[in-house]
Design a protein around this motif. Structure first.
Motif, PDB file in Angstrom:
ATOM      1  N   LEU A  11       0.819  -1.219   0.000  1.00 48.92           N
ATOM      2  CA  LEU A  11       0.000   0.000   0.000  1.00 48.92           C
ATOM      3  C   LEU A  11       0.856   1.274   0.000  1.00 48.92           C
ATOM      4  CD1 LEU A  11      -2.644  -1.123   2.667  1.00 48.92           C
ATOM      5  CD2 LEU A  11      -3.017  -0.877   0.195  1.00 48.92           C
ATOM      6  N   ASN A  12       2.188   1.062   0.032  1.00 46.24           N
ATOM      7  CA  ASN A  12       3.121   2.202   0.119  1.00 46.24           C
ATOM      8  C   ASN A  12       2.762   3.110   1.298  1.00 46.24           C
ATOM      9  OD1 ASN A  12       5.407   3.590  -0.648  1.00 46.24           O
ATOM     10  ND2 ASN A  12       4.296   4.930  -2.085  1.00 46.24           N
ATOM     11  N   ASP A  13       2.408   2.449   2.393  1.00 46.59           N
ATOM     12  CA  ASP A  13       1.996   3.185   3.588  1.00 46.59           C
ATOM     13  C   ASP A  13       2.672   2.537   4.791  1.00 46.59           C
ATOM     14  OD1 ASP A  13       0.757   4.795   5.435  1.00 46.59           O
ATOM     15  OD2 ASP A  13      -1.153   3.694   5.366  1.00 46.59           O
ATOM     16  N   ILE A  14       3.985   2.801   4.888  1.00 45.77           N
ATOM     17  CA  ILE A  14       4.771   2.160   5.938  1.00 45.77           C
ATOM     18  C   ILE A  14       5.756   3.176   6.495  1.00 45.77           C
ATOM     19  CG2 ILE A  14       6.507   1.244   4.325  1.00 45.77           C
ATOM     20  CD1 ILE A  14       6.643  -1.246   6.156  1.00 45.77           C
ATOM     21  N   SER A  15       5.933   3.163   7.780  1.00 43.83           N
ATOM     22  CA  SER A  15       6.822   4.128   8.424  1.00 43.83           C
ATOM     23  C   SER A  15       8.269   3.636   8.402  1.00 43.83           C
ATOM     24  CB  SER A  15       6.379   4.349   9.873  1.00 43.83           C
ATOM     25  OG  SER A  15       6.618   3.165  10.636  1.00 43.83           O
ATOM     26  N   GLU A  16       9.203   4.577   8.626  1.00 38.65           N
ATOM     27  CA  GLU A  16      10.623   4.233   8.702  1.00 38.65           C
ATOM     28  C   GLU A  16      10.876   3.242   9.833  1.00 38.65           C
ATOM     29  OE1 GLU A  16      13.435   4.962   6.995  1.00 38.65           O
ATOM     30  OE2 GLU A  16      12.239   5.911   5.434  1.00 38.65           O
ATOM     31  N   ALA A  17      10.176   3.449  10.943  1.00 40.31           N
ATOM     32  CA  ALA A  17      10.359   2.558  12.090  1.00 40.31           C
ATOM     33  C   ALA A  17       9.932   1.139  11.738  1.00 40.31           C
ATOM     34  CB  ALA A  17       9.567   3.076  13.283  1.00 40.31           C
ATOM     35  N   GLU A  18       8.810   1.008  11.013  1.00 46.83           N
ATOM     36  CA  GLU A  18       8.323  -0.325  10.627  1.00 46.83           C
ATOM     37  C   GLU A  18       9.293  -0.979   9.652  1.00 46.83           C
ATOM     38  OE1 GLU A  18       3.477   0.094  10.976  1.00 46.83           O
ATOM     39  OE2 GLU A  18       4.505   1.057   9.274  1.00 46.83           O
TER      40      GLU A  18
END
Length: 480
Positions: A11-18
């Motif tokens: 979904l191109n919806d991911i954080s740097e932390a994840e």
């Protein structure tokens, strides 16, 4: 968690932390996602690439090529092998080329043997086999050569006399030049590339005036297994020269030459050595040594010609004399006339010495050079310079005996024309004889010394030609 990370990436919806968490946990999709975002060949890129290369053959190959270009051979080999393990076909070709470039031919040969049914690999295998001197394997491989494109390879094997296999059925030995001229020469190399290089050098040198003093046979192959040579980039090539006795009487030329991949070019009596990187200028320089010209650049202080003043003339272009002489002007000039091969070409007005106290300082004064730069005289050479001896040359003009890239000047051609054979090196048989004597094989040494002597003069010559008698006696006494 892997499914969650994968879905967020999709979904191109991911954080740097994840993403960082996913990389830490070894979730491949997270590694790939981050890999595409970072700067290529940054530290992080290499870190991620090495993780992905455990399963991705293309990234493994990319790593190998990068390390190869950076000359990190150990890492390059590791990642080429990883790419091969992952069945990347190009990786095997690249690793083989790396081993060949690094001179690790045994490893290259082992890999090439697995690919010998491929025509390109077979060509490389044959080349490597020739370089290693494994002629038994070469004969086993010859029946595999089938494609028309490989005709050139077969012709090379024939014309350079690499194999005498009956399968070739057409090795025509080139006519021996031994009796076509006095200075016949047979050049050798241990691989195809250097054999081609020698052919090219001969063709180029044929356009040079010095070529008329030589007859060149077609270059020939010699197995590295037959030689025992020591060589380094900055050191003169040296070989165990008794090895050349194996070629007699098949090779019956006066001189021999050998080209190796590296090492310093030089001439040792009747044998010439070349480096694969040497060009026609170096070749001409070394050929001139066979004819009796001496280097005009500084020689080692331990070189034998620099130890004491010469007893008699030994070269066309260099005389080793004392810096100072005593006696009358006429007495010193008489002595110089006997020690300088170009003495008759010096104009009577050209000064050859100057008074210093009660002695004569030998040499044309430097102050004379400014207005007479083209004249023949007695000029200091860099060849030998110490307290007891000084080398002198006939001209101050730059030439190939000092700098390879400079011309072989007309004056030296003139000196050569006047005394073509007077100072030339003895035949290679003399080298073999000296090596045998050093090994305390006196009977064989005498046999080879006599071969060298027979190359020199007939009974008539010994009576009629003083120059030839001098050469004959120097060879007989081992004074070269």
């Amino acid at each position: 968690m892997p499914q969650y990370i994968t879905s967020r990436i999709a979904l191109n919806d991911i954080s740097e932390a994840e993403v960082s968490y996913g990389i830490k946990k070894g979730i491949r999709n997270a590694v790939q996602y981050r890999f595409l975002m970072v700067e290529e060949q940054s530290n992080e890129w290499f870190y991620l690439a090495k993780i992905l290369a455990q399963e991705d053959k293309n990234i493994a190959l990319d790593l190998a090529i990068i390390y190869h270009l950076e000359n990190d051979v150990t890492q390059a080999i590791y990642w080429y092998e990883q790419a091969i393990f992952l069945k990347h076909e190009k990786a095997l070709v690249e690793l083989i080329d790396l081993y060949i470039d690094e001179g690790d031919l045994l490893k290259a040969k082992a890999l090439l043997l697995t690919q010998k049914n491929n025509s390109d690999a077979l060509d490389k295998l044959i080349d490597v086999t020739i370089t290693l001197g494994d002629l038994k394997l070469l004969d086993e491989l010859l029946p595999l050569i089938e494609s028309p494109q490989q005709n050139t390879l077969i012709n090379d094997i024939r014309q350079y006399q690499i194999s005498k296999s009956n399968r070739l059925n057409l090795i025509n030995h080139q006519a021996d030049t031994t009796y076509q001229c006095r200075n016949s020469i047979q050049l050798f190399a241990t691989n195809l590339a250097n054999l081609h290089k020698l052919d090219a050098l001969i063709n180029t040198v044929q356009q040079h005036p010095i070529s008329r003093y030589f007859c060149f046979n077609r270059p020939r192959y010699i197995s590295i297994e037959q030689l025992n040579c020591s060589y380094d980039t900055d050191k003169a090539i040296q070989c165990r020269e008794t090895a050349w006795s194996q070629l007699h009487p098949e090779v019956n030329t006066r001189y021999l030459g050998l080209m190796l991949n590296k090492g310093g070019a030089n001439v040792n009596n009747g044998i010439l050595y070349l480096d694969a990187l040497d060009d026609e200028n170096v070749f001409i320089h070394e050929l001139s040594h066979l004819l009796g010209f001496v280097d005009e650049y500084p020689l080692s202080s331990h070189h034998k010609i620099c130890q004491k003043p010469q007893i008699s003339i030994f070269s066309h272009n260099i005389s080793i004399l004392k810096p100072y002489y005593e006696g009358s002007r006429e007495e010193v000039l008489t002595l110089l006339a006997k020690q300088i091969p170009w003495f008759d070409l010096i104009d009577k007005t050209t000064p050859l010495m100057q008074r210093v106290g009660n002695k004569w300082k030998i040499g044309t004064p430097k102050s004379y050079l400014f207005n007479h730069s083209q004249e023949i005289g007695l000029f200091e050479a860099e060849t030998c310079q110490n307290n007891s001896t000084q080398a002198f040359k006939p001209t101050r003009i730059k030439n190939s005996l000092r700098y390879y890239e400079e011309p072989f000047i007309e004056l030296y051609l003139h000196l050569l024309n006047n005394n073509a054979d007077k100072y030339s090196m003895p035949s290679y048989h003399y080298n073999v004889a000296k090596s045998l004597f050093k090994m305390n094989k006196e009977a064989l040494g005498l046999e080879w010394l006599n071969k060298a002597l027979r190359r020199e003069i007939s009974t008539t010559d010994r009576i009629e030609n003083k120059n030839k008698v001098t050469r004959y006696n120097k060879i007989k006494l081992g004074e070269y």
